[in-house]
Each structure stands twice: as structure tokens, then as C-alpha cells.
Scaffold this motif. Structure first.
Motif, mmCIF file in Angstrom:
data_model
loop_
_atom_site.group_PDB
_atom_site.id
_atom_site.type_symbol
_atom_site.label_atom_id
_atom_site.label_comp_id
_atom_site.label_asym_id
_atom_site.label_seq_id
_atom_site.Cartn_x
_atom_site.Cartn_y
_atom_site.Cartn_z
ATOM 1 N N VAL A 35 0.818 -1.495 -0.027
ATOM 2 C CA VAL A 35 -0.150 -0.064 0.110
ATOM 3 C C VAL A 35 0.694 1.304 -0.080
ATOM 4 O O VAL A 35 0.615 2.166 -0.688
ATOM 5 C CB VAL A 35 -0.818 0.001 1.296
ATOM 6 N N VAL A 36 2.094 1.080 0.686
ATOM 7 C CA VAL A 36 2.800 2.386 0.841
ATOM 8 C C VAL A 36 3.534 2.698 -0.335
ATOM 9 O O VAL A 36 3.397 3.690 -0.801
ATOM 10 C CB VAL A 36 3.935 2.313 2.122
ATOM 11 N N CYS A 37 4.180 1.635 -1.012
ATOM 12 C CA CYS A 37 4.845 1.767 -2.186
ATOM 13 C C CYS A 37 4.117 2.074 -3.375
ATOM 14 O O CYS A 37 4.282 3.199 -4.084
ATOM 15 C CB CYS A 37 5.666 0.561 -2.491
ATOM 16 N N ILE A 38 2.903 1.522 -3.483
ATOM 17 C CA ILE A 38 2.060 1.844 -4.570
ATOM 18 C C ILE A 38 1.238 3.141 -4.318
ATOM 19 O O ILE A 38 1.106 3.848 -5.219
ATOM 20 C CB ILE A 38 0.639 0.703 -4.620
ATOM 21 N N SER A 39 1.076 3.551 -3.140
ATOM 22 C CA SER A 39 0.422 4.872 -3.058
ATOM 23 C C SER A 39 1.389 5.786 -3.437
ATOM 24 O O SER A 39 1.196 6.933 -4.146
ATOM 25 C CB SER A 39 -0.182 5.208 -1.504
ATOM 26 N N GLY A 40 2.703 5.816 -2.959
ATOM 27 C CA GLY A 40 3.737 6.894 -3.211
ATOM 28 C C GLY A 40 3.824 6.769 -4.654
ATOM 29 O O GLY A 40 4.424 7.823 -5.356
ATOM 30 N N GLY A 41 3.871 5.581 -5.562
ATOM 31 C CA GLY A 41 4.378 5.559 -6.781
ATOM 32 C C GLY A 41 3.165 6.237 -7.663
ATOM 33 O O GLY A 41 3.571 6.987 -8.693
ATOM 34 N N ILE A 42 1.968 6.005 -7.327
ATOM 35 C CA ILE A 42 0.746 6.635 -8.158
ATOM 36 C C ILE A 42 0.770 8.265 -7.906
ATOM 37 O O ILE A 42 0.634 8.696 -8.781
ATOM 38 C CB ILE A 42 -0.507 5.880 -7.601
ATOM 39 N N LEU A 43 1.170 8.733 -6.609
ATOM 40 C CA LEU A 43 0.977 9.966 -6.368
ATOM 41 C C LEU A 43 2.158 10.809 -7.056
ATOM 42 O O LEU A 43 2.083 11.657 -7.691
ATOM 43 C CB LEU A 43 1.236 10.379 -4.946
ATOM 44 N N GLY A 44 3.367 10.068 -7.417
ATOM 45 C CA GLY A 44 4.268 10.544 -8.279
ATOM 46 C C GLY A 44 4.204 10.669 -9.604
ATOM 47 O O GLY A 44 4.504 11.766 -10.172
ATOM 48 N N ILE A 45 3.334 9.747 -10.244
ATOM 49 C CA ILE A 45 2.739 9.854 -11.561
ATOM 50 C C ILE A 45 1.782 11.021 -11.594
ATOM 51 O O ILE A 45 1.771 11.944 -12.504
ATOM 52 C CB ILE A 45 2.350 8.629 -11.981
ATOM 53 N N LEU A 46 0.726 10.939 -10.633
ATOM 54 C CA LEU A 46 -0.178 12.114 -10.754
ATOM 55 C C LEU A 46 0.319 13.483 -10.591
ATOM 56 O O LEU A 46 -0.315 14.522 -11.331
ATOM 57 C CB LEU A 46 -1.341 11.881 -9.851
ATOM 58 N N PHE A 47 0.983 13.582 -9.364
ATOM 59 C CA PHE A 47 1.727 15.047 -9.406
ATOM 60 C C PHE A 47 2.565 15.550 -10.520
ATOM 61 O O PHE A 47 2.407 16.797 -10.837
ATOM 62 C CB PHE A 47 2.678 14.902 -8.069
ATOM 63 N N MET A 48 2.992 14.577 -11.265
ATOM 64 C CA MET A 48 3.930 15.095 -12.519
ATOM 65 C C MET A 48 3.033 15.259 -13.748
ATOM 66 O O MET A 48 3.199 16.201 -14.468
ATOM 67 C CB MET A 48 4.940 13.954 -12.875
ATOM 68 N N ILE A 49 2.097 14.762 -13.964
ATOM 69 C CA ILE A 49 1.065 14.877 -15.210
ATOM 70 C C ILE A 49 0.883 16.130 -15.312
ATOM 71 O O ILE A 49 0.968 16.702 -16.756
ATOM 72 C CB ILE A 49 -0.164 14.049 -15.056
ATOM 73 N N PRO A 50 0.355 17.119 -14.685
ATOM 74 C CA PRO A 50 0.169 18.563 -15.016
ATOM 75 C C PRO A 50 1.263 19.242 -15.338
ATOM 76 O O PRO A 50 1.161 20.360 -16.029
ATOM 77 C CB PRO A 50 -0.257 19.156 -13.421
ATOM 78 N N LEU A 51 2.467 18.686 -15.250
ATOM 79 C CA LEU A 51 3.751 19.499 -15.504
ATOM 80 C C LEU A 51 4.174 18.952 -16.952
ATOM 81 O O LEU A 51 5.252 19.557 -17.443
ATOM 82 C CB LEU A 51 4.725 19.167 -14.516
ATOM 83 N N ARG A 52 3.584 17.924 -17.354
ATOM 84 C CA ARG A 52 4.284 17.321 -18.505
ATOM 85 C C ARG A 52 4.369 18.493 -19.704
ATOM 86 O O ARG A 52 5.380 18.632 -20.204
ATOM 87 C CB ARG A 52 3.319 16.057 -19.252
#
Length: 638
Positions: free
Chosen positions: A119-136
Motif C-alpha cells: 500500500v505504501v509503495c503503490i500509493s507513493g508511486g501513483i502519487l508521483g505519477i499524478l503529481f507530474m502529469i500536470p507538469l508534462r
């Protein structure tokens, strides 16, 4: 280059296979394999290596030459999914093993279970993706030609040069196969020792040795001679200067944290009792110095990125295939769900306060990581410095708000884990989206693919960490877990734990001197922190890289070919050893007769061993094989 003039390899108007069953399955397999291999490598030497190019090469070998399909976008999807495992593993192994070590010491009563880790790893990973998308659009599209994203651009070049994929893929697989056999014979059958060591006569306290293993040679070759030399220099400072000084002046004194008189301590005991604390101080200081030096860039990055984001990311309004991202509604909804999961998931030592910390630090460091990897590459992204800064602040805030003791330390590590994974994954998907921008991929599909890779590797990492802990334990000779040990010391220090601060500050000031001399602090500090057995083997790989470059110096094309062949072969060496490391961990816990399967296959226990001379000869043959693959094309052309 002006982005308006840029034309991707596959035009936006073209419809080509991208997210297929083959790319998903192969990507998931590679995410798990490279994630597990990097977890093992990182726990052993404190370093991880990029998986994007090896994943792309293997994909071309399978999709183009085995499945007889011709789709560069499928290959790009495979490397996008596959590279997620390596980045997620880096974030997890830098922090989570600290909790397992506290359990072993008795400071904490219970290790995190499989579900909690996942849960911790997947949560951090998905947040890393989501936080970056608006900056693409701001970072990848608007800044094309300004931000090079070196790994992403290199991976695109590999994909576009797909006709070379068969030879390149075979090189990766050759390294993987040889390392698999080598590691199993050395550490499974134990036909020859994988570590050789000797004392230095007439110099009490000094020692020298080498871990004669394929992955370390691979790391040294990929890092190159300069970085390898800095690491080896740090090891020489520890094992030939500081340790002999301790032995010379220590005499029969018993000095904390050891309970044994210095005169009775072997070099390995001196390193374990004193040098690793000095090294920890140096690494911590090096990470913070790197972060402080990057502070102007960080501030400018965050300001520019937020300005671009609020202004519509450069005014891009087209809905061409190559410019479609996951919708903002999906990003906001998923982010809110994940933060609620982190705050209220049963058994997870986090709450709404720590979830808010994750939101603040996570978005900031995702933004920083995304732009910094564009400038300096993923290999130079100071993720450990970001983790240290996060742990210092979050641990202090937890202590001030009454969340101290063991529960506070575990909460701090969990916060640090999520932030570390966010920063690592944000940097990884930035490189992947850059590759996709050049080759003409669909960003939305890449983002979904990265999420798939995060979920698959997050589940796998949970099993790998538990398996390795059960087999050997973290902080042991087999798995020193250097980065996690450092994070553990940081949290203990802030919470008021019993630490030899004088040794830690010696390391801090060594780092300051190194910085004043104009040398890169982190490689020297890591060499100081790791045992010389590790650094010397990495140095051999660095020397091999130097020899290859020296031999081909007069022909730039030959140099590029030979160096690339070596990188691909070494990527295979690292992956192969990592896979067998996981296999041997299974052997160590599978019962067989009156012992374990590992004991059953151990030839040294039956008196069959080639000894140290055998280790040296076989290690020399390994180096010879590296040179053979580096110059394979030259020989073929002749």
C-alpha cells in the motif's frame, strides 16, 4: 530546438499498436524483474541503476524478433512499464528496511506486513505519477530543446535505432545468463568464495579485500572510472587512514559504541563499530550539501513550473493523440483517494496530519525531481538528500506534536518512504514521457502504463523485502542496506536516540573538507560508508570502462559502440545477479532434510572449494568476458 518545429518519429495522425496484451505482459514482467534486481542491488551497495534502456532493448528482442511485430510504440510502452520497478525499488529500499532493523534490535515490536508495504509503495508511486502529469506540457513539450532529459533522449535513440535491437538484446541476455551462472556457483554452490580479504602486515587496523561479483563490476562500468575512483578514494580514506589511526591511538581503550578493547578488534569490527557512523555523517552531509547547492535551481524550478501550470502550460489546447493526458478530474480524484487511504488504512501508522505532510512534501519534491532529472539526469537526482530533508523535518514535527518514541520513528520512516517513492517515480515518468514525446507515443497511455508498472512492482517489492529480511536480515554482511541504515540513524538522532554523535560529526566535517576541495561529496562519502570490499570491485568495473574508452579514443564511432555494448552487457550482469540473489534467498528459507535447501547445495560444507585463488581466476575471466562483448562488433567486422 523550437517545439513548434519538432516532429515526433511517429506522427500524431498515425495509428499504431501501443498498449497491447504483449506490451502489458512483457512490461509487467520486466517491472518485477528489474524491481527485484534493483532492490537486491540497492540493499547490497546502496546504488540502483536505470532499467529503461535494458527494458527497451529486451522489448525489441522479444516483440520485433520473436513475435515478429513492428511497433516502436509497443516497445516504448514496455520500457515505460518496466522502468517503474527500478524507481519504486529505489524509493522503498532507501527507507523501509529501517523498520525491520528496529524490530531486530527490539526497538519496534512488529515488522510491516506485505499489504502495508504494498500500500505504501503503490500509493507513493501513483502519487508521483499524478503529481507530474500536470507538469508534462510545461516541462516536456514547452521546454523541449532546453531540458535534455538525458536518459529519456538516449532511450528514444535506442528505440529509433530498432534495427540494432537483435544484437543489443542478445548482449543484455548474455550478461544476464553469465551473471546468473556465476552468482549461483559462487553464493549458491559456494564453489569459490565471493569475497576475498586480507590484513595489511605492519599496518594494524588496515585491511583490503574485494567482493568478486558481477553486479559490482557492472555498477562500476556504468558509473564510469571517475565516480568509481571517488568511491574507492573514500574507501581508502577509511581503511588505510582512519582505521589505522584508531588502532594506533586506541590501544586497550574501549570506546563507545563498541564494548571490546580497540586492540582486540579486527579491521571489519573497526569498520562496523566506528567507520559506518563516520560514513553515515558524511553521506548525510553530502546529501544535504547537494540539496543546498541545488536550492536556487529548486526554487526556480518550482516557481517556473507553477507559473507554467497556472498559465495553461504554454497555451497548448490541441487534442492531438500525442498531447492527451489523464484528465484533471481523474488526477484530483485519485490523489484524494490515495491520501485518504494513507491517512486511515488499518495498521498503517499514519494519520491526517502525516497525509498532509506527504501532500506538501510530495508535490514539491515531485516538481523538483521532474525538472532536475531533465537537467542532470536520473542518476544525479538527489533523492536521498530529499529523503533526508523530509525525515529531518517530519521527525521533528512528529516529536514536537507528541508523536515520539517507537511509533513516531515508524511513522517518520513511512512518510519518508512515500516521499522517496514519489520523487523517484516522478523523475522516472518524466524520462519516459520524454522518450514518448520524441517517438510519438500517447501520453495518456504511457501514464496508465506507468501506473500498471507501479502496481505490479509494488506488490513484488513487498514480497522481495520480506523474503530478503527472512533469509539474511537487513544491516547484515549480506545486505548492509546502507541508505536505509543512514535514514534510521537520522530518525533516531532527531528522536533523541543513543548515537555516537562525535563520530557522525567527524563524517560531516570530512564531507565539508571534500566539498571545499572541489570534489563531488556523495561518491566519496558513499565509498567511506561502504566496506572496501564493495568499492574495490566497483573500481575494477570503472577501470574496465576506462580501458575500453582509452583503446577506442581515436575513433568516436567505435568508442560509442564499444561503450554501449559494455553498458548493455553490464545491465545484464546486474539483473542476473539480482535475480539469483532473490532465488538464493528462497533457498535459505526452504526446508530440506535437517536444514535448508541452501545448506543442501553448499559444496564448501562438503569440503569442495576452489578457495581464493579460484575466485581470482574466475573473476578475471568475468572481466575478460566484459571486454569480449565490448569489442564484439569490431571483431565481427574484421
Amino acid at each position: 530546438m523550437d517545439k513548434k518545429e519538432f516532429k515526433p518519429y511517429v506522427p500524431a495522425s498515425s495509428a499504431m499498436s501501443e498498449m497491447t496484451a504483449a506490451s502489458l505482459v512483457l512490461g509487467i514482467i520486466l517491472a518485477i524483474v528489474f524491481g527485484a534486481a534493483n532492490a537486491y542491488l540497492g540493499l547490497r551497495v546502496g546504488l540502483t541503476v536505470s532499467a529503461s534502456i535494458p527494458a527497451a532493448v529486451i522489448s525489441m528482442g522479444v516483440i520485433r524478433f520473436i513475435l515478429k511485430k513492428d511497433s516502436i510504440l509497443e516497445n516504448n510502452m514496455v520500457q515505460t512499464i518496466g522502468s517503474a520497478g527500478e524507481s519504486l525499488a529505489a524509493g522503498a529500499i532507501f527507507t523501509l528496511p529501517a523498520i525491520f532493523m528496529w524490530v531486530h534490535e527490539g526497538s519496534v515490536t512488529e515488522s510491516p506486513n506485505l499489504l502495508t508495504i504494498a500500500v505504501v509503495c503503490i500509493s507513493g508511486g501513483i502519487l508521483g505519477i499524478l503529481f507530474m502529469i500536470p507538469l508534462r506540457r510545461a516541462l516536456i513539450v514547452k521546454e523541449h530543446g532546453v531540458l535534455p532529459y538525458p536518459e529519456g533522449t538516449a532511450c528514444a535513440e535506442v528505440l529509433i535505432a530498432g534495427e540494432k535491437g537483435g544484437s543489443a538484446a542478445s548482449t543484455v541476455f548474455a550478461g544476464l545468463g553469465l551473471a546468473t551462472l556465476y552468482k549461483f556457483v559462487a553464493d549458491g554452490l559456494k564453489l569459490f568464495p565471493s569475497e576475498i580479504a586480507t590484513k595489511i602486515k605492519g599496518m594494524k587496523g588496515a585491511g583490503f579485500g574485494m567482493d568478486v561479483l558481477p553486479a559490482l563490476v557492472g555498477v562500476g562500468y556504468i558509473c564510469g572510472p571517475t565516480i568509481s575512483a571517488y568511491m574507492f578514494g573514500g574507501a581508502i580514506l577509511a581503511w588505510f587512514v582512519i582505521m589505522p589511526l584508531i588502532a594506533l591511538f586506541g590501544g586497550d581503550i574501549t570506546m563507545f559504541p563498541s564494548t571490546v578493547p580497540i586492540s582486540q578488534m579486527e579491521p571489519s569490527a573497526l569498520w562496523s563499530s566506528y567507520i559506518r557512523y563516520i560514513g553515515a555523517g558524511a553521506v548525510a552531509a553530502g546529501g544535504i550539501i547537494s540539496l543546498v547547492k541545488a536550492l536556487p535551481l529548486i526554487v526556480r524550478t518550482f516557481r517556473d513550473s507553477m507559473k507554467d501550470l497556472t498559465s495553461g502550460a504554454g497555451g497548448e489546447t490541441t487534442l492531438e493523440r500525442t498531447n492527451i493526458d489523464l484528465p484533471n478530474k481523474v488526477i484530483i480524484t485519485l490523489s484524494a483517494i490515495i491520501l485518504l487511504v494513507l491517512a486511515f488504512f488499518p495498521g498503517l501508522p499514519l494519520n491526517l496530519f502525516t497525509a498532509i505532510l506527504i501532500l506538501i512534501f510530495g508535490f514539491f519534491f515531485a516538481t523538483v525531481s521532474s525538472r532536475m532529472v531533465g537537467l542532470v539526469g536520473s542518476s544525479n537526482n538527489p533523492v536521498s538528500g530529499m529523503a533526508i530533508a523530509t525525515l529531518l523535518i517530519s521527525t521533528l514535527l512528529l516529536k514536537v506534536t507528541g508523536n515520539g518514541g517507537a511509533s513516531g520513528m515508524v511513522s517518520a520512516i513511512m512518510v519518508g518512504t512515500v516521499i522517496c517513492v514519489i520523487a523517484a517515480i516522478a523523475g522516472d515518468i518524466s524520462q519516459d514521457l520524454k522518450t514518448g514525446y520524441i517517438v510519438g507515443a500517447t501520453p495518456k497511455k504511457q501514464q496508465i502504463g506507468e501506473i500498471v508498472g507501479v502496481i505490479a512492482s509494488g506488490i513484488a517489492i513487498a514480497f522481495v523485502l520480506n523474503l530478503l529480511n527472512t533469509a539474511w536480515g537487513f544491516g547484515t554482511a549480506e545486505l548492509p542496506a546502507p541508505q536505509a541504515t543512514l535514514m534510521k540513524l537520522v530518525v533516531e538522532g532527531v528522536m533523541g536516540g543513543n548515537l555516537p554523535w562525535n563520530l557522525v560529526f567527524i563524517g560531516v566535517f570530512i564531507a565539508v573538507v571534500v566539498e571545499l576541495l572541489g570534489l563531488p561529496v556523495l561518491p566519496v562519502a558513499i565509498g567511506l560508508y561502504l566496506p572496501i570490499f564493495t568499492s574495490s570491485a566497483i573500481m575494477v568495473g570503472g577501470v574496465a570502462r576506462w580501458a575500453v574508452e582509452k583503446k577506442t579514443a581515436k575513433d568516436a564511432e567505435k568508442q560509442k559502440t564499444a561503450t554501449t555494448n559494455g553498458v548493455l552487457y553490464c545491465s545484464g550482469l546486474i539483473a542476473g545477479e539480482g535475480i539469483v540473489g532473490i532465488l538464493l534467498a528462497l533457498f535459505a528459507i526452504i526446508p530440506h532434510g535437517n536444514g535448508t535447501l541452501a545448506q543442501a547445495v553448499d559444496l564448501s560444507a562438503k569440503g569442495i572449494s576452489l578457495g581464493a585463488p579460484g575466485s581470482i581466476v574466475i573473476f578475471a575471466l568475468l572481466i575478460a568476458s566484459l571486454f569480449m562483448f565490448c569489442f564484439r562488433k569490431d571483431k565481427a567486422s574484421k
